[in-house]
Motif scaffolding. Sequence first.
Motif, short mmCIF file in Angstrom:
data_model
loop_
_atom_site.label_atom_id
_atom_site.label_comp_id
_atom_site.label_asym_id
_atom_site.label_seq_id
_atom_site.Cartn_x
_atom_site.Cartn_y
_atom_site.Cartn_z
N LEU A 168 0.81 -1.22 0.00
CA LEU A 168 0.00 0.00 0.00
C LEU A 168 0.84 1.27 0.00
O LEU A 168 0.49 2.26 -0.65
CB LEU A 168 -0.92 0.00 1.22
N LEU A 169 1.95 1.27 0.74
CA LEU A 169 2.70 2.50 0.96
C LEU A 169 3.85 2.74 -0.01
O LEU A 169 4.31 3.88 -0.14
CB LEU A 169 3.24 2.53 2.39
N THR A 170 4.30 1.69 -0.69
CA THR A 170 5.39 1.89 -1.67
C THR A 170 4.88 2.05 -3.09
O THR A 170 5.54 2.66 -3.93
CB THR A 170 6.38 0.73 -1.65
N GLY A 171 3.72 1.46 -3.38
CA GLY A 171 3.21 1.51 -4.74
C GLY A 171 4.07 0.77 -5.75
O GLY A 171 4.00 1.03 -6.95
N ARG A 172 4.87 -0.17 -5.29
CA ARG A 172 5.78 -0.87 -6.21
C ARG A 172 5.09 -2.08 -6.83
O ARG A 172 4.12 -2.61 -6.29
CB ARG A 172 7.05 -1.30 -5.48
N PRO A 173 5.60 -2.55 -7.98
CA PRO A 173 5.03 -3.75 -8.59
C PRO A 173 5.51 -5.03 -7.92
O PRO A 173 6.60 -5.07 -7.34
CB PRO A 173 5.55 -3.67 -10.04
N TYR A 174 4.71 -6.06 -8.00
CA TYR A 174 5.01 -7.38 -7.44
C TYR A 174 4.90 -8.43 -8.55
O TYR A 174 3.95 -8.41 -9.33
CB TYR A 174 4.01 -7.75 -6.33
N THR A 175 5.84 -9.35 -8.60
CA THR A 175 5.75 -10.45 -9.54
C THR A 175 4.72 -11.47 -9.04
O THR A 175 4.31 -11.45 -7.88
CB THR A 175 7.11 -11.16 -9.68
N ALA A 176 4.33 -12.38 -9.93
CA ALA A 176 3.40 -13.44 -9.53
C ALA A 176 4.00 -14.30 -8.44
O ALA A 176 3.31 -14.69 -7.48
CB ALA A 176 3.03 -14.28 -10.75
N GLU A 177 5.29 -14.60 -8.56
CA GLU A 177 5.94 -15.44 -7.55
C GLU A 177 5.89 -14.76 -6.19
O GLU A 177 5.61 -15.40 -5.17
CB GLU A 177 7.39 -15.71 -7.97
N GLU A 178 6.17 -13.45 -6.14
CA GLU A 178 6.14 -12.74 -4.86
C GLU A 178 4.72 -12.63 -4.34
O GLU A 178 4.48 -12.77 -3.13
CB GLU A 178 6.76 -11.35 -5.02
N ALA A 179 3.76 -12.39 -5.24
CA ALA A 179 2.36 -12.31 -4.83
C ALA A 179 1.89 -13.63 -4.22
O ALA A 179 1.14 -13.64 -3.24
CB ALA A 179 1.48 -11.93 -6.01
N ALA A 180 2.37 -14.74 -4.77
CA ALA A 180 2.01 -16.04 -4.21
C ALA A 180 2.69 -16.26 -2.87
O ALA A 180 2.09 -16.80 -1.93
CB ALA A 180 2.40 -17.15 -5.19
N ARG A 181 3.94 -15.82 -2.76
CA ARG A 181 4.68 -16.03 -1.52
C ARG A 181 4.04 -15.28 -0.35
O ARG A 181 4.04 -15.80 0.79
CB ARG A 181 6.13 -15.56 -1.69
N ILE A 182 3.47 -14.12 -0.59
CA ILE A 182 2.85 -13.36 0.50
C ILE A 182 1.37 -13.70 0.67
O ILE A 182 0.71 -13.20 1.58
CB ILE A 182 3.02 -11.84 0.32
N GLY A 183 0.84 -14.55 -0.21
CA GLY A 183 -0.53 -15.02 -0.05
C GLY A 183 -1.59 -14.26 -0.80
O GLY A 183 -2.78 -14.50 -0.61
N LEU A 184 -1.20 -13.34 -1.69
CA LEU A 184 -2.20 -12.58 -2.44
C LEU A 184 -2.89 -13.46 -3.48
O LEU A 184 -4.08 -13.29 -3.76
CB LEU A 184 -1.55 -11.37 -3.12
N ILE A 185 -2.14 -14.38 -4.07
CA ILE A 185 -2.72 -15.34 -5.00
C ILE A 185 -2.39 -16.75 -4.52
O ILE A 185 -1.49 -16.94 -3.71
CB ILE A 185 -2.19 -15.13 -6.45
N GLY A 186 -3.13 -17.72 -5.05
CA GLY A 186 -2.95 -19.08 -4.56
C GLY A 186 -2.03 -19.94 -5.39
O GLY A 186 -1.31 -20.77 -4.86
N GLN A 187 -2.06 -19.75 -6.72
CA GLN A 187 -1.27 -20.61 -7.60
C GLN A 187 -0.64 -19.80 -8.72
O GLN A 187 -1.25 -18.85 -9.23
CB GLN A 187 -2.15 -21.69 -8.25
N VAL A 188 0.57 -20.17 -9.09
CA VAL A 188 1.25 -19.60 -10.25
C VAL A 188 1.39 -20.71 -11.28
O VAL A 188 1.86 -21.81 -10.97
CB VAL A 188 2.65 -19.05 -9.88
N VAL A 189 0.97 -20.42 -12.51
CA VAL A 189 0.99 -21.42 -13.58
C VAL A 189 1.71 -20.83 -14.78
O VAL A 189 1.95 -19.62 -14.85
CB VAL A 189 -0.45 -21.84 -13.95
N PRO A 190 2.08 -21.64 -15.76
CA PRO A 190 2.74 -21.09 -16.95
C PRO A 190 1.87 -20.02 -17.63
O PRO A 190 0.64 -20.12 -17.61
CB PRO A 190 2.92 -22.32 -17.84
N ASP A 191 2.52 -19.02 -18.19
CA ASP A 191 1.78 -17.97 -18.87
C ASP A 191 0.83 -18.57 -19.91
O ASP A 191 1.17 -19.51 -20.63
CB ASP A 191 2.75 -17.01 -19.57
#
Length: 266
Positions: A168-191
């Motif tokens: 929220l406070l940095t406004g930086r982008p997150y990769t799918a891998e990082e989003a999964a690691r912090i729990g924002l998404i559940g699964q990462v699959v091939p593009d």
Amino acid sequence: MGGTEHLTVARTGATLVLTLNRPEAKNALSSAMLVGLYDGWVAADEDDGIRSIVLTGAGGTFCAGMDLKALAGDGMAGEQYRDRLRADPELHWKAMLRHHRPRKPVIAAVEGHCVAGGTEILQGTDIRVAGEGATFGLFEVRRGLFPLGGSTVRLARQIPHTHALEMLLTGRPYTAEEAARIGLIGQVVPDGSALDKALEIAELINGCGPLAVEAVKASVYATAGMTEADGLKDELARGWPLFATADAKEGARAFAEKRPPVFRRA
């Protein structure tokens, strides 16, 4: 099956697929898209034959957030949508799942950009799958803006506090891998395969008892802000009646007879 020029609607078995369809603008939100989205949520809830919803984006991207110019309309072509938005000042919030929660499970299938308003809509979904090249983030503070889609309330309830505040406070982008690691998404699959995976999950849900699925989803959200004692009381009140339904009896018979159950929402 309804929809608008910026939101397509398709039926796949018992799953309703809503596709943000403005790829030339990275599926940035427009009046036509918001009206189509809200109508899609309502249509899914009103059709007992639909047991799950998949939300995705066309053209290899999910949603790049709000398009203020598009929301102002495009001449007479956008008048019907502006009329809908004026008639219901809450419609855009309902479309973005801020002021509306579908009773059917919503699965997000994310490819490419899912930022700003895209990440906000994402928080209103129940299950999230993303292609490995997807990008997430809440960029509002970088523009001196506030993420009004619910993120300052929801995000810290969905992912750890420190990660929510950093996003929220940095406004930086997150990769799918990082989003999964912090729990924002559940699964990462091939593009390119996020939609297939989302439909696979939807099919598993569709094979379950619809009354049970909807009651379980409702219980999770209704009890989230309760004490444990109140939550358990609420859970019992919601869940116990299901054991007397015809669907529950069918589930037990099907198990004993080693066959798939045929649920009738009864």
